[in-house]
Design an enzyme around this catalytic site. Structure first.
Site, PDB file in Angstrom:
ATOM      1  N   ARG A  20      11.773 -27.787 -26.268  1.00 41.51           N
ATOM      2  CA  ARG A  20      11.598 -27.394 -27.678  1.00 41.51           C
ATOM      3  C   ARG A  20      12.915 -26.969 -28.317  1.00 41.51           C
ATOM      4  O   ARG A  20      13.233 -27.394 -29.429  1.00 41.51           O
ATOM      5  CB  ARG A  20      10.558 -26.283 -27.809  1.00 41.51           C
ATOM      6  CG  ARG A  20       9.148 -26.752 -27.507  1.00 41.51           C
ATOM      7  CD  ARG A  20       8.162 -25.609 -27.546  1.00 41.51           C
ATOM      8  NE  ARG A  20       8.565 -24.621 -26.545  1.00 41.51           N
ATOM      9  CZ  ARG A  20       8.222 -23.349 -26.561  1.00 41.51           C
ATOM     10  NH1 ARG A  20       7.478 -22.869 -27.539  1.00 41.51           N
ATOM     11  NH2 ARG A  20       8.604 -22.529 -25.610  1.00 41.51           N
ATOM     12  N   ASN A  27       4.797 -26.484 -28.012  1.00 38.97           N
ATOM     13  CA  ASN A  27       4.074 -26.792 -26.785  1.00 38.97           C
ATOM     14  C   ASN A  27       2.592 -26.891 -27.089  1.00 38.97           C
ATOM     15  O   ASN A  27       2.086 -26.218 -27.992  1.00 38.97           O
ATOM     16  CB  ASN A  27       4.270 -25.689 -25.741  1.00 38.97           C
ATOM     17  CG  ASN A  27       5.603 -25.771 -25.037  1.00 38.97           C
ATOM     18  OD1 ASN A  27       6.277 -26.792 -25.064  1.00 38.97           O
ATOM     19  ND2 ASN A  27       5.990 -24.685 -24.389  1.00 38.97           N
TER      20      ASN A  27
END
Length: 93
Positions: free
Chosen positions: A19, A37
């Site tokens: 990320r 996520n």
């Protein structure tokens, strides 16, 4: 021309900095959207910007950061996020 993609990235993509890497890459390319996520173990992203930058970001996402192992990416066209929202890491869903 602005192009927007919704991505679901499968593989070893959680717990490897995917990320943060994705957000850094997107910001450096001038893209907007988000990355987060998902509880089932994938990473979801919406990337929006000039067609060439989106295509380059998609290619970069196929590799990801050093410790990631991307198995496949589901991609679909999406609506562009509101103008001026930048790119962010969003909460897990």
């Amino acid at each position: 021309m602005t192009h927007t993609l919704h991505l679901v990235i499968h593989g070893r993509v959680q717990g490897v900095g995917y990320r943060a890497w994705c957000a850094d890459e997107a910001v450096s390319r001038g893209l907007s959207g988000f990355v987060r996520n998902r509880r089932e173990g994938t990473v979801e992203a919406v990337i929006s910007g000039p067609s060439e930058a989106v295509a380059a970001m998609l290619e970069a996402c196929r590799s990801g950061p050093a410790h990631a192992h991307v198995e496949r990416i589901e991609e679909a066209l999406a609506e562009a996020p509101p103008a001026g929202t930048g790119f962010r890491v969003a909460a897990t869903v």
